[in-house]
Design a protein around this motif. Structure first.
Motif, PDB file in Angstrom:
ATOM      1  N   ASN A  89     -57.496 -22.960  83.994  1.00 20.29           N
ATOM      2  CA  ASN A  89     -56.829 -22.760  82.713  1.00 20.29           C
ATOM      3  C   ASN A  89     -55.309 -22.887  82.881  1.00 20.29           C
ATOM      4  O   ASN A  89     -54.572 -21.894  82.830  1.00 20.29           O
ATOM      5  CB  ASN A  89     -57.207 -21.369  82.173  1.00 20.29           C
ATOM      6  CG  ASN A  89     -56.917 -21.226  80.693  1.00 20.29           C
ATOM      7  OD1 ASN A  89     -56.139 -22.004  80.136  1.00 20.29           O
ATOM      8  ND2 ASN A  89     -57.536 -20.242  80.057  1.00 20.29           N
TER       9      ASN A  89
ATOM     10  N   LEU B 287     -52.875 -21.246  80.219  1.00 25.13           N
ATOM     11  CA  LEU B 287     -52.739 -19.787  80.320  1.00 25.13           C
ATOM     12  C   LEU B 287     -51.901 -19.425  81.546  1.00 25.13           C
ATOM     13  O   LEU B 287     -51.037 -18.543  81.479  1.00 25.13           O
ATOM     14  CB  LEU B 287     -54.133 -19.131  80.398  1.00 25.13           C
ATOM     15  CG  LEU B 287     -54.136 -17.619  80.525  1.00 25.13           C
ATOM     16  CD1 LEU B 287     -53.515 -16.953  79.294  1.00 25.13           C
ATOM     17  CD2 LEU B 287     -55.564 -17.090  80.736  1.00 25.13           C
TER      18      LEU B 287
ATOM     19  N   THR C 183     -59.954 -15.566  72.258  1.00 26.23           N
ATOM     20  CA  THR C 183     -58.753 -15.586  73.100  1.00 26.23           C
ATOM     21  C   THR C 183     -58.767 -16.850  73.957  1.00 26.23           C
ATOM     22  O   THR C 183     -59.743 -17.612  73.961  1.00 26.23           O
ATOM     23  CB  THR C 183     -58.665 -14.361  74.049  1.00 26.23           C
ATOM     24  OG1 THR C 183     -59.529 -14.575  75.162  1.00 26.23           O
ATOM     25  CG2 THR C 183     -58.995 -13.064  73.338  1.00 26.23           C
ATOM     26  N   ASP C 184     -57.701 -17.032  74.738  1.00 23.44           N
ATOM     27  CA  ASP C 184     -57.623 -18.173  75.654  1.00 23.44           C
ATOM     28  C   ASP C 184     -58.016 -17.760  77.075  1.00 23.44           C
ATOM     29  O   ASP C 184     -57.514 -18.308  78.046  1.00 23.44           O
ATOM     30  CB  ASP C 184     -56.205 -18.775  75.631  1.00 23.44           C
ATOM     31  CG  ASP C 184     -55.124 -17.724  75.899  1.00 23.44           C
ATOM     32  OD1 ASP C 184     -55.455 -16.529  76.050  1.00 23.44           O
ATOM     33  OD2 ASP C 184     -53.935 -18.097  75.941  1.00 23.44           O
ATOM     34  N   SER C 185     -58.928 -16.798  77.205  1.00 24.94           N
ATOM     35  CA  SER C 185     -59.408 -16.401  78.552  1.00 24.94           C
ATOM     36  C   SER C 185     -60.064 -17.586  79.247  1.00 24.94           C
ATOM     37  O   SER C 185     -60.051 -17.695  80.466  1.00 24.94           O
ATOM     38  CB  SER C 185     -60.399 -15.238  78.448  1.00 24.94           C
ATOM     39  OG  SER C 185     -61.566 -15.642  77.762  1.00 24.94           O
TER      40      SER C 185
ATOM     41  N   PRO D 154     -60.107 -22.026  78.458  1.00 27.20           N
ATOM     42  CA  PRO D 154     -59.312 -22.917  77.600  1.00 27.20           C
ATOM     43  C   PRO D 154     -59.932 -23.040  76.217  1.00 27.20           C
ATOM     44  O   PRO D 154     -61.151 -23.147  76.094  1.00 27.20           O
ATOM     45  CB  PRO D 154     -59.352 -24.251  78.345  1.00 27.20           C
ATOM     46  CG  PRO D 154     -59.657 -23.902  79.748  1.00 27.20           C
ATOM     47  CD  PRO D 154     -60.524 -22.669  79.709  1.00 27.20           C
ATOM     48  N   PRO D 155     -59.112 -23.014  75.180  1.00 32.00           N
ATOM     49  CA  PRO D 155     -59.610 -23.108  73.817  1.00 32.00           C
ATOM     50  C   PRO D 155     -60.362 -24.417  73.592  1.00 32.00           C
ATOM     51  O   PRO D 155     -60.132 -25.395  74.288  1.00 32.00           O
ATOM     52  CB  PRO D 155     -58.346 -23.064  72.965  1.00 32.00           C
ATOM     53  CG  PRO D 155     -57.277 -22.557  73.858  1.00 32.00           C
ATOM     54  CD  PRO D 155     -57.660 -22.880  75.258  1.00 32.00           C
TER      55      PRO D 155
ATOM     56  N   VAL E 209     -56.901 -18.999  68.084  1.00 28.76           N
ATOM     57  CA  VAL E 209     -56.813 -18.482  69.452  1.00 28.76           C
ATOM     58  C   VAL E 209     -55.683 -17.466  69.559  1.00 28.76           C
ATOM     59  O   VAL E 209     -54.542 -17.755  69.218  1.00 28.76           O
ATOM     60  CB  VAL E 209     -56.601 -19.635  70.449  1.00 28.76           C
ATOM     61  CG1 VAL E 209     -56.417 -19.097  71.867  1.00 28.76           C
ATOM     62  CG2 VAL E 209     -57.785 -20.593  70.405  1.00 28.76           C
TER      63      VAL E 209
ATOM     64  N   SER F 176     -53.662 -15.343  72.280  1.00 31.06           N
ATOM     65  CA  SER F 176     -53.465 -15.455  73.732  1.00 31.06           C
ATOM     66  C   SER F 176     -53.499 -14.103  74.446  1.00 31.06           C
ATOM     67  O   SER F 176     -52.984 -13.101  73.945  1.00 31.06           O
ATOM     68  CB  SER F 176     -52.124 -16.126  74.035  1.00 31.06           C
ATOM     69  OG  SER F 176     -51.982 -16.270  75.440  1.00 31.06           O
TER      70      SER F 176
END
Ligand code: R5P
Length: 307
Positions: free
Chosen positions: A11, A14, A266-268, A270-271, A280, A282
């Motif tokens: 990711n 992030l 969330t972007d835990s 990748p979106p 999303v 973050s």
């Protein structure tokens, strides 16, 4: 002691955002894939450093898990003083118990693999907190629930917070407490990895909009079944909130055809590449805050999950 942040390939967006917020450059990492499919990683000198290895283990889970393990080993051999694994999404956490004879417990296997390589692991909204106990090292479990609840708060009217299965009840109660709403539960039974069946709705949702909350959306089967069951029980429009958006096929077809008010993730991991269908939120600030506090040996307090 120098704070060093190292990222795997899972990711990059992030990782860059966390580095910016922590106020460091990401340390250099080389990741090679050999012709037979094996991975090889190397890092620079980290002698005496307090190292945070950031790697989510979303799809393809096995590549990302092995990369994380190889990074931890490379960092240790480079002389790091302390190594923390920062794992925004932990794969295999759903395999936390045997549902029938003959099964293994995948979460325990992964925890043993990863836990032995780090001095500490930082994770976000594990499928169940019991997974913490599978690790031989301390686990700091952060929660994105307050962030997600804050995001949807202004769009909540007389919503009912819905747990799409029994495993999500505590999570639904947390959202409901934060938002001042009441809860309902969908009874679900899983038919296969891609198919589930909603068997009943417990709680009154008639003529009310619903907020369906889950730890993750994978194929979208759980959400689709919940939305259809809730409509059958008289609910109005549904909003979906989940920490981890794995969104593997056929999630796109399932979710975009449901007429949801919104889907917030969330972007835990990748979106999704499939456009503006999901919003999303973050977790970069949450992770950066945790890394900063751990580096300074401060308590994580409000960042940590409390059921
Ligand atoms: C199950 O217990 C989890 O909390 C999720 O509800 C589930 O894993 C989501 O998967 P899918 O989107 O494939 O139904």
């Amino acid at each position: 002691m120098r704070l060093a942040l190292i990222a795997g390939s899972a990711n990059p967006g992030l990782a860059a955002a966390v580095a910016r917020r922590v106020g460091v450059e990401l340390d250099a990492v080389t990741i090679d894939r050999f012709p037979d499919g094996e991975l090889g990683v190397s890092v620079g000198s980290l002698r005496g450093a307090d190292v945070y290895v950031l790697q989510s283990t979303g799809p393809p889970a096995h590549d990302h898990l092995v990369e994380l393990a190889l990074l931890a080993d490379a960092v240790r051999r480079s002389g790091a003083a302390r190594i923390s694994g920062v794992i925004p999404y932990l794969a295999y956490a759903r395999q936390d118990r045997r549902e029938r004879e003959g099964q293994g417990i995948g979460a325990r296997v992964v925890a043993e693999l990863i836990g032995g390589l780090f001095d500490r692991v930082v994770a976000v909204d594990l499928h169940t907190s019991a997974v913490e106990g599978f690790f031989g090292c301390p686990v700091e479990q952060l929660s994105a629930v307050p962030l997600l609840a804050a995001y949807v708060r202004s769009s909540m009217t007389d919503h009912v917070v819905v747990a799409p299965d029994l495993g999500a009840v505590k999570r639904a109660e947390r959202y409901a407490r934060m938002l001042g709403l009441r809860t309902a539960v969908v009874r679900k039974s899983r038919l296969s990895g891609r198919e589930v069946e909603a068997t009943a709705v417990e709680g009154d949702v008639r003529d009310r909009p619903v907020l369906i909350v889950d730890d993750m959306v994978s194929t979208g089967a759980t959400i689709e079944a919940a939305v259809r069951a809730l409509r059958g029980a008289g609910a109005l429009q549904a909003t979906v909130v989940a920490t981890h958006g794995l969104l593997v096929p056929p999630a796109e077809e399932r979710l975009t055809g449901l007429g949801l008010a919104a889907i917030v993730l969330t972007d835990s991991v990748p979106p999704p590449a499939w456009g503006g269908a999901a919003t999303v939120v973050s977790v970069a600030d949450l992770l950066a805050d945790a890394v900063g506090r751990l580096h300074r040996d401060e308590p994580l307090a409000d960042l940590v999950r409390r059921d």
